[in-house]
Design an enzyme around this catalytic site. Structure first.
Site, mmCIF file in Angstrom:
data_model
loop_
_atom_site.group_PDB
_atom_site.id
_atom_site.type_symbol
_atom_site.label_atom_id
_atom_site.label_comp_id
_atom_site.label_asym_id
_atom_site.label_seq_id
_atom_site.Cartn_x
_atom_site.Cartn_y
_atom_site.Cartn_z
ATOM 1 N N PHE A 70 0.794 -1.325 0.189
ATOM 2 C CA PHE A 70 -0.126 0.068 0.013
ATOM 3 C C PHE A 70 0.768 1.292 -0.074
ATOM 4 C CE2 PHE A 70 -3.209 3.048 1.379
ATOM 5 C CZ PHE A 70 -4.166 2.612 0.942
ATOM 6 N N GLU A 71 2.037 1.060 0.632
ATOM 7 C CA GLU A 71 3.098 2.296 0.772
ATOM 8 C C GLU A 71 4.383 1.599 0.929
ATOM 9 O OE1 GLU A 71 -0.012 5.435 2.928
ATOM 10 O OE2 GLU A 71 1.387 4.249 4.133
ATOM 11 N N SER A 72 5.437 2.605 0.303
ATOM 12 C CA SER A 72 6.747 2.307 0.679
ATOM 13 C C SER A 72 7.476 3.294 1.107
ATOM 14 C CB SER A 72 7.473 1.814 -0.636
ATOM 15 O OG SER A 72 7.054 0.585 -1.204
#
Length: 284
Positions: free
Chosen positions: A43-45
């Site tokens: 979903f995020e890095s």
């Protein structure tokens, strides 16, 4: 270049919200950061680079669609990994410099993983929606609004429309319409649906395609909103729930300090350690 995969707001591995952390991204372009995030499909890095002091790092957060000015679970996950790499056995404190916000995070070893807590600063309270506007947003999710409480925009770095819904409305929710224009009109980036009685919530990416498992950037606004509504006491910690509908139940610990700063914390587990094979020049 090495990176790690961690689980945030997770009491064990393969729970909570997954995250890719690049502990030293020096030489990597923003375009490459975006492409790597799309490749890894988290979903995020989050991408870190060391600053002048040993515990200070610049940080950039990407979703598969865009860079975010602020995010919750990536900051906690990154701080836990920094503790693993640089923190030793004792408690530690880290400073992450995002493009528009500086965040302090305290970490400690906890069980097989870590516990991390960040100070999101004071919340900013924005527009309170009238009934017609709140109903329109609820309808966009096929949900049923809880009319006991107001729908309001609140931010601790990323503005959310906090939308109270019934328990049945939360369970049935699925974003059906594009909301970009409507959200821009009220100064919000996302909608966070809340079952107020259960302290549970849900949110999606801007296109309504991917549901987030545990949203630290929304937990702060929700905590501040609950205190403002008289549902919680300043200085009294409590927990929020998210991720149950995705089979990844997550616990987000929150507290609004007497001075007004919002604290958000949770457990972090290290899952994997990997290395990119192409030379940095090929990644850009």
């Amino acid at each position: 270049m090495e990176y790690w995969q961690v689980d945030v707001f997770a009491e064990r591995v393969l729970a909570g919200n997954g995250l890719a952390v690049f502990p030293d991204c020096r030489g990597l372009s923003p375009a490459a950061m975006q492409e790597l995030t799309r490749e890894l499909k988290q979903f995020e890095s989050i991408f870190l680079a060391p600053l002048d002091t040993h515990n200070a790092f610049s940080a950039r957060v990407f979703t598969v669609e865009e860079e975010l000015p602020f995010a919750g679970h990536p900051i906690l996950g990154a701080a836990a990994l920094l503790h693993q790499l640089h923190g030793g056995r004792s408690d530690a404190e880290w400073l992450l410099q995002l493009p528009e916000k500086q965040v302090r995070i305290a970490t400690r070893r906890h069980g097989k993983g870590f516990y991390a807590e960040m100070d999101q600063g004071p919340a900013e309270f924005g527009q309170v929606l009238d009934d017609a506007a709140a109903d329109t947003f609820a309808a966009a999710f096929g949900s049923e609004r809880d009319r006991r409480y107001p729908a309001q925009v609140v931010s601790t770095g990323l503005p959310y429309l906090l939308l109270p819904v019934t328990a049945a409305g939360l369970a049935a929710a699925k974003q059906r319409d594009s909301l970009d224009e409507a959200l821009a009109g009220i100064g919000a980036a996302f909608v966070f649906l809340m079952d107020v009685d259960a302290r549970e919530g849900r949110t999606w990416d801007p296109l309504g395609v991917v549901e987030d498992i545990a949203t630290g950037s929304a937990a702060g606004p929700v905590a501040a909103w609950r205190v403002a509504q008289g549902l919680e006491r300043p200085g009294q910690p409590f927990a929020l729930a998210q991720g149950r509908f995705l089979g990844r139940p997550s616990r987000l610990d929150v507290c609004v300090a007497a001075a007004g700063n919002v604290l958000v914390g949770g457990e972090v587990q290290l899952l994997a350690h990997a290395r990119l094979l192409p030379p940095l020049a090929e990644l850009g």
